[in-house]
Write a protein that holds these residues in place. Structure first.
Motif, PDB file in Angstrom:
ATOM      1  N   PHE A  55       0.839  -1.202   0.000  1.00 37.62           N
ATOM      2  CA  PHE A  55       0.000   0.000   0.000  1.00 37.62           C
ATOM      3  C   PHE A  55       0.878   1.258   0.000  1.00 37.62           C
ATOM      4  CE2 PHE A  55      -4.191  -1.696   2.052  1.00 37.62           C
ATOM      5  CZ  PHE A  55      -4.239  -2.701   1.111  1.00 37.62           C
ATOM      6  N   PRO A  56       0.335   2.370  -0.472  1.00 41.36           N
ATOM      7  CA  PRO A  56       1.092   3.627  -0.459  1.00 41.36           C
ATOM      8  C   PRO A  56       1.477   4.035   0.968  1.00 41.36           C
ATOM      9  CG  PRO A  56      -0.953   3.853  -1.718  1.00 41.36           C
ATOM     10  CD  PRO A  56      -1.000   2.519  -1.045  1.00 41.36           C
ATOM     11  N   LYS A  57       2.611   4.703   1.070  1.00 39.87           N
ATOM     12  CA  LYS A  57       3.125   5.126   2.385  1.00 39.87           C
ATOM     13  C   LYS A  57       2.159   6.070   3.099  1.00 39.87           C
ATOM     14  CE  LYS A  57       6.882   2.788   2.166  1.00 39.87           C
ATOM     15  NZ  LYS A  57       6.717   1.423   2.593  1.00 39.87           N
ATOM     16  N   ASP A  58       1.373   6.839   2.349  1.00 40.33           N
ATOM     17  CA  ASP A  58       0.445   7.761   3.007  1.00 40.33           C
ATOM     18  C   ASP A  58      -0.730   7.039   3.666  1.00 40.33           C
ATOM     19  OD1 ASP A  58      -0.783   7.129   0.573  1.00 40.33           O
ATOM     20  OD2 ASP A  58      -1.593   9.141   0.287  1.00 40.33           O
ATOM     21  N   GLU A  59      -0.832   5.734   3.461  1.00 36.64           N
ATOM     22  CA  GLU A  59      -1.869   4.935   4.126  1.00 36.64           C
ATOM     23  C   GLU A  59      -1.343   4.239   5.383  1.00 36.64           C
ATOM     24  OE1 GLU A  59      -5.110   4.539   3.863  1.00 36.64           O
ATOM     25  OE2 GLU A  59      -5.231   5.939   2.199  1.00 36.64           O
ATOM     26  N   LEU A  60      -0.085   4.468   5.740  1.00 38.72           N
ATOM     27  CA  LEU A  60       0.524   3.778   6.878  1.00 38.72           C
ATOM     28  C   LEU A  60      -0.289   3.944   8.156  1.00 38.72           C
ATOM     29  CD1 LEU A  60       2.867   2.045   7.863  1.00 38.72           C
ATOM     30  CD2 LEU A  60       4.125   4.148   8.323  1.00 38.72           C
ATOM     31  N   TYR A  61      -0.802   5.143   8.398  1.00 37.90           N
ATOM     32  CA  TYR A  61      -1.578   5.384   9.621  1.00 37.90           C
ATOM     33  C   TYR A  61      -3.073   5.374   9.364  1.00 37.90           C
ATOM     34  CZ  TYR A  61       3.000   6.469  11.321  1.00 37.90           C
ATOM     35  OH  TYR A  61       4.326   6.384  11.654  1.00 37.90           O
ATOM     36  N   GLY A  62      -3.462   4.939   8.195  1.00 38.44           N
ATOM     37  CA  GLY A  62      -4.865   4.819   7.835  1.00 38.44           C
ATOM     38  C   GLY A  62      -5.237   3.358   7.648  1.00 38.44           C
ATOM     39  N   MET A  63      -5.436   2.989   6.405  1.00 37.46           N
ATOM     40  CA  MET A  63      -5.915   1.647   6.089  1.00 37.46           C
ATOM     41  C   MET A  63      -4.927   0.556   6.502  1.00 37.46           C
ATOM     42  SD  MET A  63      -8.602   0.135   5.031  1.00 37.46           S
ATOM     43  CE  MET A  63      -9.550   1.335   4.116  1.00 37.46           C
ATOM     44  N   VAL A  64      -3.627   0.811   6.355  1.00 41.92           N
ATOM     45  CA  VAL A  64      -2.626  -0.200   6.752  1.00 41.92           C
ATOM     46  C   VAL A  64      -2.787  -0.523   8.236  1.00 41.92           C
ATOM     47  CG1 VAL A  64      -0.158  -0.643   7.071  1.00 41.92           C
ATOM     48  CG2 VAL A  64      -0.969   0.401   4.946  1.00 41.92           C
ATOM     49  N   GLN A  65      -2.863   0.497   9.044  1.00 42.78           N
ATOM     50  CA  GLN A  65      -2.993   0.295  10.486  1.00 42.78           C
ATOM     51  C   GLN A  65      -4.312  -0.418  10.831  1.00 42.78           C
ATOM     52  OE1 GLN A  65      -3.314   3.850  12.975  1.00 42.78           O
ATOM     53  NE2 GLN A  65      -1.738   2.960  14.289  1.00 42.78           N
ATOM     54  N   GLN A  66      -5.384  -0.042  10.186  1.00 45.55           N
ATOM     55  CA  GLN A  66      -6.683  -0.656  10.467  1.00 45.55           C
ATOM     56  C   GLN A  66      -6.687  -2.138  10.102  1.00 45.55           C
ATOM     57  OE1 GLN A  66      -9.388   0.539  11.951  1.00 45.55           O
ATOM     58  NE2 GLN A  66      -8.476   2.540  12.279  1.00 45.55           N
TER      59      GLN A  66
END
Length: 119
Positions: free
Chosen positions: A30-41
């Motif tokens: 996933f894109p790095k800007d999703e690290l604290y969004g969808m990746v974390q979820q």
């Protein structure tokens, strides 16, 4: 049939661990800007499945065990939702998550069966 002496002997826990590992591998793309969004979820809900199975196994009563299995089932549903949303917004293709969705359906059947056996 192997004797169960530890939560790690449970096939339901092992499957949960496999699902969590696959989610970690998937979200690395996933894109790095999703690290604290969808990746974390996704990672949080995925790791919650085997964690709650293990915690429930270690509890003192059958009722508590069932409660933690129910929490694990909630995490299965939450994870499936996050995966479908990730696909819907273009973070991954359905073909990438399809095997995980199938495994989550299997995990659901295992959780429900175990809850019934404990009732």
């Amino acid at each position: 049939m192997t004797e169960i002496t530890d939560f790690k002997d449970l096939r339901i826990w092992q499957k949960g661990m496999d699902i969590a590992k696959e989610c970690y591998f998937l979200t690395k793309k996933f894109p790095k800007d999703e690290l604290y969004g969808m990746v974390q979820q996704i990672r949080r809900s995925a790791s919650s499945i085997p964690a709650n199975i293990a915690e429930g196994y270690g509890r003192r009563t059958t009722g508590e065990y069932r409660r933690f299995l129910s929490i694990a089932q909630g995490s299965v549903n939450e994870l499936q939702t996050h995966l479908l949303l990730a696909e819907a917004v273009g973070l991954c293709d359905y073909e990438e998550i399809k095997p995980l969705i199938t495994e989550l359906q299997s995990e659901t059947r295992m959780i429900i069966t175990l809850i019934k056996k404990l009732s």
